[in-house]
Design an enzyme around this catalytic site. Structure first.
Site, PDB file in Angstrom:
ATOM      1  N   CYS A 194       1.202   5.512  11.553  1.00  0.00           N
ATOM      2  CA  CYS A 194       1.633   6.225  12.757  1.00  0.00           C
ATOM      3  C   CYS A 194       3.160   6.433  12.777  1.00  0.00           C
ATOM      4  O   CYS A 194       3.889   5.850  11.982  1.00  0.00           O
ATOM      5  CB  CYS A 194       1.191   5.467  13.995  1.00  0.00           C
ATOM      6  SG  CYS A 194       1.988   3.864  14.200  1.00  0.00           S
ATOM      7  N   ALA A 240       5.240   3.361  12.926  1.00  0.00           N
ATOM      8  CA  ALA A 240       5.396   2.695  11.619  1.00  0.00           C
ATOM      9  C   ALA A 240       6.512   3.352  10.811  1.00  0.00           C
ATOM     10  O   ALA A 240       7.297   2.676  10.148  1.00  0.00           O
ATOM     11  CB  ALA A 240       4.088   2.737  10.838  1.00  0.00           C
ATOM     12  N   ARG A 254       7.276  -4.576   4.270  1.00  0.00           N
ATOM     13  CA  ARG A 254       7.666  -3.867   3.047  1.00  0.00           C
ATOM     14  C   ARG A 254       8.532  -4.724   2.123  1.00  0.00           C
ATOM     15  O   ARG A 254       9.069  -4.242   1.161  1.00  0.00           O
ATOM     16  CB  ARG A 254       8.403  -2.574   3.398  1.00  0.00           C
ATOM     17  CG  ARG A 254       7.510  -1.572   4.058  1.00  0.00           C
ATOM     18  CD  ARG A 254       8.174  -0.226   4.131  1.00  0.00           C
ATOM     19  NE  ARG A 254       7.991   0.525   2.924  1.00  0.00           N
ATOM     20  CZ  ARG A 254       8.805   1.516   2.539  1.00  0.00           C
ATOM     21  NH1 ARG A 254       9.847   1.830   3.254  1.00  0.00           N
ATOM     22  NH2 ARG A 254       8.565   2.185   1.450  1.00  0.00           N
ATOM     23  N   HIS A 289      10.169   8.882  10.931  1.00  0.00           N
ATOM     24  CA  HIS A 289      11.405   8.898  10.130  1.00  0.00           C
ATOM     25  C   HIS A 289      12.421   9.828  10.785  1.00  0.00           C
ATOM     26  O   HIS A 289      13.606   9.509  10.882  1.00  0.00           O
ATOM     27  CB  HIS A 289      11.153   9.426   8.709  1.00  0.00           C
ATOM     28  CG  HIS A 289      10.051   8.733   7.976  1.00  0.00           C
ATOM     29  ND1 HIS A 289       9.172   9.395   7.170  1.00  0.00           N
ATOM     30  CD2 HIS A 289       9.695   7.424   7.934  1.00  0.00           C
ATOM     31  CE1 HIS A 289       8.321   8.528   6.646  1.00  0.00           C
ATOM     32  NE2 HIS A 289       8.617   7.335   7.102  1.00  0.00           N
TER      33      HIS A 289
HETATM   34  S1  SF4 Z   1       2.039   2.627  17.906  1.00  0.00           S
HETATM   35 FE1  SF4 Z   1       0.560   0.974  17.947  1.00  0.00          FE
HETATM   36  S2  SF4 Z   1      -1.191   1.805  19.132  1.00  0.00           S
HETATM   37 FE2  SF4 Z   1       0.105   3.549  18.560  1.00  0.00          FE
HETATM   38  S3  SF4 Z   1      -0.838   4.301  16.656  1.00  0.00           S
HETATM   39 FE3  SF4 Z   1       0.840   2.896  16.062  1.00  0.00          FE
HETATM   40  S4  SF4 Z   1      -0.156   0.882  15.807  1.00  0.00           S
HETATM   41 FE4  SF4 Z   1      -1.597   2.211  16.960  1.00  0.00          FE
END
Ligand code: SF4
Length: 539
Positions: free
Chosen positions: A71, A74, A105, A203
């Protein structure tokens, strides 16, 4: 003699025991017709006779298809923001989103004189039901205060996960108020997971936040830093990669001002605008920063790769060419000769055991491209590759820019960056910079397609089913990918090398990194264990 001594690291034609066209058909055949048509646009076989081969990328994954993306949160916190080590990173959201941001990482950080190092901390506001109903701003403000009181960090970041955007917590105002109250930089990133089709949007959000708040800000002066100075952009110090890169750069007499963001510090980031050249390693995750720094401060950028013996040597020569200084060029050539000879002496016997093996690579932004050179150094041919979160320019080259507005760009703020009338300063002779731009030496990235061998398969945003089909049909000797597919691959009796976090190995960048990689890959491919694993389709 190493496999490719030429300046262009073009890869060899792929040879398969099966017809790759049949394989691509098999990959999409179980899907409903409409989905199969969509996925087919993401699968391309390299044909050098076609000028400007296209591939579909950076669009939403079809629901129901199991892929290896992540996501926007991330991409922001996990990839770009997290590796700054003297900064406390607070995740505003439920604990579940935070858990996997804890050292995932294997980014490394060296504490400086002040001893501050928060790399192994996972700090979250741990939102509960009541925060979702009544708002989590109060809790966030308290977390920033508490984090400051306990750690006294040099700066604080706040990254938002999905619920924060859904309930509308104003994290930007909290950051602004706490910056004034605490007297340190507190930067908030609205990188809620749903913001993009993959981590890529995160990013971009991270780049915007750092550019607005850190680069050339804070305590930074505009006093010139003498010597040959560069920034490393898109280098995340996984397994200590930056240490090996910096070791060689220092040996050559090149000084790294800031790294975005592996082993990065707040203070260095504020001075990044003073570097004379930006070296862009991972194009996808940070090209935004390179462009904005050039527009506002006049720092040119060039695309490099530090992965692979020949690729690293080529990148060092690029730096030499930019600075156009006889003594520096000579020094760089001496270092290359010494380092390549030492690395080659160790790699040569290993190459004999690996020669002729095949790899397939599905990694994030630029790694699926860079690692092909390192595999080629070892005599291993890459027969299929693709990215998890690339845009079309990562495959087709920057000449396809600007791309039309897509799902990501609708959600990410496009900063209007202008030349700073007082602080814009060309770091090299303007005519020289222009010449290098015209030659395509600066501000250019050719993308992966043009360097892939003929008939090589390129697959964007691969699904687990497609990967399984590839493994069954192409029978690679190794797959380089990430944790989400590692054990699927190994159950097929094929070793997997994680190239997101390197498993427990590294560094793999630079000359000594290539030696480490050679040993690691030899140990995997030539491990007799694999002969004992029976792949499911063999039962
Ligand atoms: S921010 Fe949290 S709830 Fe939203 S997609 Fe990413 S891991 Fe899932």
């Amino acid at each position: 003699m190493t496999p490719h001594d030429s300046d262009t690291l073009k890869l060899e034609k792929a040879t398969y025991e099966v017809d790759p066209k049949d394989v691509t058909k098999e990959m999409v055949s179980p899907y409903p017709a409409k989905v199969a048509r969509k996925r087919a646009k993401h699968i391309v076989m390299r044909d050098p006779s076609i000028e400007g081969q296209e591939i579909q990328a950076n669009v939403r994954t079809v629901p129901g298809i199991l892929n290896t993306r992540h996501c926007a949160f991330a991409g922001c916190k996990g990839v770009v923001v997290g590796p700054f080590g003297d900064v406390l990173h607070i995740v505003h959201g439920p604990v579940g989103c935070s858990y996997y941001t804890w050292m995932t990482r294997r980014n490394q950080y060296r504490s400086r004189e002040d001893g501050k190092n928060y790399m192994s901390y996972c700090v979250t506001t741990d939102m509960q039901d009541s925060d979702i109903v009544f708002g989590g701003v109060k809790k966030l403000r308290q977390a920033v205060q508490e984090g400051y009181d306990i750690f006294k960090p040099n700066a604080i970041t706040i990254t938002a996960t999905c619920p924060v955007g859904l309930i509308g917590d104003d994290i930007q105002t909290v950051a602004k108020e706490m910056t004034e109250e605490l007297g340190i930089s507190v930067v908030a990133f609205n990188c809620e997971g749903y913001k993009g089709v993959s981590q890529s949007a995160g990013h971009h959000i991270a780049n915007n936040g750092f550019f607005k708040n850190w680069v050339g800000e804070g305590e930074a002066t505009d006093e010139e830093i003498e010597g040959f100075t560069v920034n490393l952009l898109g280098e995340y110090n996984i397994g200590g990669d930056s240490y090996e890169i910096e070791r060689v750069l220092e040996k050559c007499g090149i000084n790294v001002i800031a790294t975005f963001s592996g082993d990065g510090t707040y203070d260095a980031a504020t001075k990044a605008h003073l570097a004379k050249l930006n070296l862009v390693m991972c194009h996808r995750s940070i090209n935004y920063m390179a462009e904005m720094m050039e527009t506002k401060f006049g720092v040119p950028w060039t695309k490099v790769s530090f992965i692979g013996v020949q690729a690293f040597a080529k990148s060092l020569r690029k730096v030499a060419r930019f600075f156009n200084d006889e003594a520096l060029t000579q020094r760089i050539e001496e270092v290359i000769a010494e380092e390549v000879a030492a690395a080659e002496a160790e790699i040569a016997p290993i190459r004999e055991r690996l020669q002729g093996k095949s790899a397939i690579l599905f990694v994030g932004g630029s790694r699926a491209h860079h690692y092909q050179d390192l595999f080629a150094d070892l005599g291993i041919k890459t027969i299929a590759a693709g990215y998890e979160f690339a845009h079309r320019d990562d495959y087709e080259g920057r000449q396809v820019l600007p791309l039309k507005v897509d799902a990501d760009s609708r959600n990410v703020e496009e900063l209007r960056v202008e030349k700073d009338p007082e602080r814009y300063k060309l770091t090299a002779d303007p005519a020289w910079v222009e010449q290098l731009k015209e030659e395509g030496f600066l501000n250019r990235y050719e993308g992966m397609i043009s360097e892939m061998g003929e008939d090589t398969l390129m697959i964007d945003d691969i699904s687990h089913h497609e990967l399984e089909t590839l493994i069954k049909r192409l029978k690679p000797d190794i797959v380089g990918s990430g944790i989400k597919d590692k054990y699927v691959i190994e159950k097929f009796g094929v070793p997997c090398k994680q190239l997101h976090n390197y498993d427990y190995g590294g560094p793999f960048a630079g000359f000594q990194g290539a030696v480490n990689f050679a040993k690691d890959i030899d140990m995997r491919i030539n491990n007799p264990t694999w002969k004992l694993v029976k792949a499911p389709w063999q039962n």
